[in-house]
Design a protein around this motif. Structure first.
Motif, PDB file in Angstrom:
ATOM      1  N   ALA A  24       2.049   1.628   4.265  1.00 38.68           N
ATOM      2  CA  ALA A  24       0.975   2.598   4.472  1.00 38.68           C
ATOM      3  C   ALA A  24       0.431   2.521   5.889  1.00 38.68           C
ATOM      4  O   ALA A  24       0.386   1.441   6.490  1.00 38.68           O
ATOM      5  CB  ALA A  24      -0.146   2.348   3.481  1.00 38.68           C
ATOM      6  N   SER A  25       0.007   3.649   6.403  1.00 39.45           N
ATOM      7  CA  SER A  25      -0.637   3.684   7.712  1.00 39.45           C
ATOM      8  C   SER A  25      -1.731   4.742   7.684  1.00 39.45           C
ATOM      9  O   SER A  25      -1.704   5.660   6.872  1.00 39.45           O
ATOM     10  CB  SER A  25       0.373   4.006   8.802  1.00 39.45           C
ATOM     11  OG  SER A  25       0.946   5.277   8.588  1.00 39.45           O
ATOM     12  N   GLY A  26      -2.687   4.590   8.572  1.00 42.76           N
ATOM     13  CA  GLY A  26      -3.681   5.637   8.738  1.00 42.76           C
ATOM     14  C   GLY A  26      -5.051   5.327   8.187  1.00 42.76           C
ATOM     15  O   GLY A  26      -5.993   6.041   8.456  1.00 42.76           O
ATOM     16  N   ARG A  27      -5.185   4.274   7.382  1.00 44.44           N
ATOM     17  CA  ARG A  27      -6.500   3.939   6.825  1.00 44.44           C
ATOM     18  C   ARG A  27      -6.616   2.435   6.702  1.00 44.44           C
ATOM     19  O   ARG A  27      -5.643   1.708   6.845  1.00 44.44           O
ATOM     20  CB  ARG A  27      -6.692   4.574   5.448  1.00 44.44           C
ATOM     21  CG  ARG A  27      -7.110   6.021   5.492  1.00 44.44           C
ATOM     22  CD  ARG A  27      -7.546   6.474   4.135  1.00 44.44           C
ATOM     23  NE  ARG A  27      -8.059   7.829   4.163  1.00 44.44           N
ATOM     24  CZ  ARG A  27      -8.503   8.474   3.106  1.00 44.44           C
ATOM     25  NH1 ARG A  27      -8.505   7.895   1.926  1.00 44.44           N
ATOM     26  NH2 ARG A  27      -8.955   9.714   3.195  1.00 44.44           N
ATOM     27  N   THR A  28      -7.811   1.977   6.421  1.00 46.79           N
ATOM     28  CA  THR A  28      -7.986   0.567   6.113  1.00 46.79           C
ATOM     29  C   THR A  28      -7.420   0.320   4.729  1.00 46.79           C
ATOM     30  O   THR A  28      -8.050   0.594   3.722  1.00 46.79           O
ATOM     31  CB  THR A  28      -9.476   0.180   6.163  1.00 46.79           C
ATOM     32  OG1 THR A  28     -10.006   0.534   7.438  1.00 46.79           O
ATOM     33  CG2 THR A  28      -9.623  -1.318   5.954  1.00 46.79           C
ATOM     34  N   PHE A  29      -6.234  -0.200   4.700  1.00 51.20           N
ATOM     35  CA  PHE A  29      -5.426  -0.268   3.502  1.00 51.20           C
ATOM     36  C   PHE A  29      -6.110  -1.022   2.369  1.00 51.20           C
ATOM     37  O   PHE A  29      -6.070  -0.607   1.216  1.00 51.20           O
ATOM     38  CB  PHE A  29      -4.092  -0.930   3.862  1.00 51.20           C
ATOM     39  CG  PHE A  29      -3.124  -1.045   2.742  1.00 51.20           C
ATOM     40  CD1 PHE A  29      -2.783  -2.284   2.223  1.00 51.20           C
ATOM     41  CD2 PHE A  29      -2.509   0.080   2.209  1.00 51.20           C
ATOM     42  CE1 PHE A  29      -1.874  -2.410   1.196  1.00 51.20           C
ATOM     43  CE2 PHE A  29      -1.589  -0.027   1.181  1.00 51.20           C
ATOM     44  CZ  PHE A  29      -1.268  -1.276   0.678  1.00 51.20           C
ATOM     45  N   SER A  30      -6.754  -2.125   2.693  1.00 56.67           N
ATOM     46  CA  SER A  30      -7.303  -2.981   1.653  1.00 56.67           C
ATOM     47  C   SER A  30      -8.470  -2.345   0.902  1.00 56.67           C
ATOM     48  O   SER A  30      -8.884  -2.853  -0.140  1.00 56.67           O
ATOM     49  CB  SER A  30      -7.741  -4.317   2.246  1.00 56.67           C
ATOM     50  OG  SER A  30      -8.748  -4.112   3.219  1.00 56.67           O
TER      51      SER A  30
END
Length: 123
Positions: A24-30
């Motif tokens: 995933a990319s583009g956001r704070t995944f956690s």
């Protein structure tokens, strides 16, 4: 925007295992719960598993409990799906998705989807 890229699918014999990954990319995944769904030909997309943002809570489709395991590595922005003891009926395109709010079994509760990875299990 969130971009999800699945990988790890392939053609295997019944009884074998696969490990699917979703980067995933583009956001704070956690921050976000994630889910895996699958769609076989001429069938509806169905829930497989979900996992909370910190990985502390997981949920599975009843029929898949004990064979499939969802996990995540937040340091690598990746969620995994371990598929064991595969059966021909597991043949499908597997999709990962980002939950809008909480882990859910419903497609409508997910707002970003990957392009899918094909899993084919021969008998």
């Amino acid at each position: 925007q969130v971009r999800l890229v699945e990988s790890g699918g392939g053609l295997v014999q019944a009884g074998c295992s696969l490990r699917l990954s979703c980067a995933a990319s583009g956001r704070t995944f956690s921050f976000y719960a994630m889910g895996w769904f699958r769609q076989a030909q001429v069938k509806e997309r169905e829930f497989v598993a979900s996992i909370s943002g910190n990985g502390g809570h997981t949920s599975y489709a009843d029929s898949l409990k004990g064979r499939f395991t969802i996990s995540r590595d937040n340091a690598k922005n990746t969620v995994f799906l371990q598929l064991n003891s595969l059966r021909p009926e597991d043949t499908a395109v597997y999709y990962c998705a980002v939950a809008a709010r909480y882990p859910s079994t419903l497609k409508a509760d997910y707002n970003y989807w990957g392009q899918g990875t094909q899993v084919t299990v021969s008998s």
